[in-house]
Motif scaffolding. Sequence first.
Motif: not given
Length: 132
Positions: A32-38, A52-73
């Motif tokens: 979308g136009p705002e491209a909110t950071l997830l 080394e994997l560093k600085s993995m974070r998911t925004s509170a509003s995006a937790r449980g939506q698979g964001v961390a898995s997608a980034i890690l993949t």
Amino acid sequence: MYATSPPESVHALDHGALAHPDISFFTARAAGPEATLLGCGALKQLSPRHGELKSMRTSASARGQGVASAILTRILEVARERGYERVSLETGAEDYFETARRLYRRFGFAPCPPFADYTDDPNSVYLSLALP
């Protein structure tokens, strides 16, 4: 990390450190136009065969939506493309970090001894994944 761990056990990188040439930074953003950071994550080259994997974070509003898995993949795909044989990480030992440790275990990360410049720390958990 300073809110959840003793200062001497915080190994998070600040913005300046994340800009180092040995570190690749990844983000996930909402469509979308705002491209909110997830969420975000980073991959640091320790050697030509070890990252080394560093600085993995998911925004509170995006937790449980698979964001961390997608980034890690994606980070693990890049590690394989670079020819890394192993990716390691340090995360907290406190209950706050259990969700992260569960994610890493699901991807096949297993306990390992401290690596790189890390030392034994009761507040840290060290994990590593051998890449095919």
